[in-house]
Design an enzyme around this catalytic site. Structure first.
Site, PDB file in Angstrom:
ATOM      1  N   ASP A   1     -59.267   1.267  50.280  1.00 18.33           N
ATOM      2  CA  ASP A   1     -59.693   1.204  48.878  1.00 18.33           C
ATOM      3  C   ASP A   1     -60.873   2.152  48.682  1.00 18.33           C
ATOM      4  O   ASP A   1     -61.591   2.473  49.625  1.00 18.33           O
ATOM      5  CB  ASP A   1     -60.073  -0.228  48.481  1.00 18.33           C
ATOM      6  CG  ASP A   1     -61.145  -0.833  49.376  1.00 18.33           C
ATOM      7  OD1 ASP A   1     -60.992  -0.754  50.610  1.00 18.33           O
ATOM      8  OD2 ASP A   1     -62.142  -1.365  48.860  1.00 18.33           O
TER       9      ASP A   1
ATOM     10  N   GLU B   1     -62.630  -3.463  50.879  1.00 13.35           N
ATOM     11  CA  GLU B   1     -63.963  -3.337  51.493  1.00 13.35           C
ATOM     12  C   GLU B   1     -65.034  -3.074  50.452  1.00 13.35           C
ATOM     13  O   GLU B   1     -66.151  -3.595  50.545  1.00 13.35           O
ATOM     14  CB  GLU B   1     -63.946  -2.204  52.523  1.00 13.35           C
ATOM     15  CG  GLU B   1     -65.162  -2.210  53.451  1.00 13.35           C
ATOM     16  CD  GLU B   1     -66.302  -1.351  52.958  1.00 13.35           C
ATOM     17  OE1 GLU B   1     -67.361  -1.397  53.579  1.00 13.35           O
ATOM     18  OE2 GLU B   1     -66.157  -0.630  51.943  1.00 13.35           O
TER      19      GLU B   1
HETATM   20 ZN   LIG Z   1     -66.386   2.266  53.444  1.00 13.60          ZN
END
Ligand SMILES: [Zn+2]
Length: 320
Positions: free
Chosen positions: A88, A152
């Site tokens: 992401d 994340e």
């Molecule tokens: Zn990262």
């Protein structure tokens, strides 16, 4: 490094860049959850693409319900090493790009594109390191598992999910920082601040304000809707904030929308950005309303002064 492995990486460098380009082309910003896509369309597409690549190169993969993917070097061996990457990315923002954020661009020996360094590039590098070991027949006695997450940037709920289902290997590292090693990160408070809002709204007032997209980026834009101000006065007040760009537009209801433009940056490096939210608060606090709204913004601004990245306004600035 084993000479054959090094040779493999050198021989496959352009292929590696091509694979990275394909991943960078997927805008894997967190979106609305859908079935099997807990973080929306983009992160799910990046995960599918990464696992498809790994399968193409002969690795056994598993998609853990769209949260996390795992890629095993040799799943018949005990897994003792985990390598944690994520696919992401934070929103690309609109300013500061000289190339297209979702198109890998190479110039002067550097690669440009959203996620090239954080963290699609490292994910591809690990995949190629695993390929090098596998395809050169380097003897191994234990399995390496590449774990690719998709949340994340917004709190790592992907890994929380994975840990509920699976045991993490004994040793895990994450190539998502600076070389050679970091074993601690800056902390962060996600605070909420509110102010008394039960006052009557005057004729000259700030009706609403909004800014920011994610917690870990310096907001690049923020806006407020105000009423009762001549536009001249609003423009004059903006001159006190030369670091911000301002736009003034009329809303359908005949109010004025004031948009402040700053510069986005990663929240760990606020000095690289210009915070549009604290800037707008300072601006709104400098206006004179005939109710409490401007004073409310002035109070927020005294706690979070525009340009204060050290917590001086809050009285928490520290050096060590
Ligand atoms: Zn990262």
């Amino acid at each position: 490094m084993n000479i054959k492995c090094r040779q493999f990486i050198e021989n496959h460098f352009s292929e590696m860049v091509r694979d990275l380009a394909a991943l960078v082309a997927i805008p894997s910003v967190k979106g609305e959850p859908e079935e099997g896509k807990p973080f929306g369309e983009g992160p799910a597409a990046a995960l599918d693409a990464m696992l498809a690549l790994a399968e193409k190169y002969g690795f056994q993969t598993k998609n853990h319900e769209g949260y996390v993917g795992t890629i095993d070097l040799d799943p018949t061996l005990p897994t003792t090493l985990g390598i944690l990457c994520h696919l992401d990315v934070v929103p690309a923002g609109k300013s500061g790009w000289k190339s297209l954020p979702y198109s890998l661009f190479i110039s002067g020996g550097k690669m440009y594109g959203r996620g090239v360094i954080d963290n699609k590039g490292p994910a591809i590098a690990v995949l190629y390191a695993m390929r090098a070991i596998k395809e050169t027949g380097y003897p191994i006695t234990q399995n390496v598992r590449l774990i690719v997450g998709t949340d994340e940037e917004s709190g790592s709920s992907d890994i929380a999910y994975y840990k509920k289902k699976e045991v993490l290997p004994k040793r895990v590292f994450t190539p998502d920082a600076e070389y050679p090693l970091i074993n601690i990160e800056k902390g962060r408070i996600r605070g909420e601040f509110s102010t008394y809002s039960g006052f009557a709204v005057g004729n000259r007032s700030i009706l609403s304000a909004f800014g920011g997209t994610v917690f870990n980026a310096v907001p690049e834009s923020a806006y407020a809707v105000v009423c009762g101000f001549p536009e001249d006065e609003l423009r004059t007040a903006a001159r006190a904030f030369p670091k911000l760009g301002f736009e003034f537009t009329k809303t359908e209801d005949g109010y004025t929308k004031v948009t402040a433009k700053g510069v986005s940056a990663h929240a760990s490096q606020p000095e690289r950005g210009v915070n549009a939210v604290t800037g707008l608060c300072a601006y709104l606090g400098s206006l004179t309303t005939d109710d409490e709204t401007a004073r409310s913004f002035a109070r927020v601004s005294s706690a979070f002064p525009f340009g204060d990245n050290l917590g001086e306004g809050l009285g928490v600035a520290e050096s060590d």
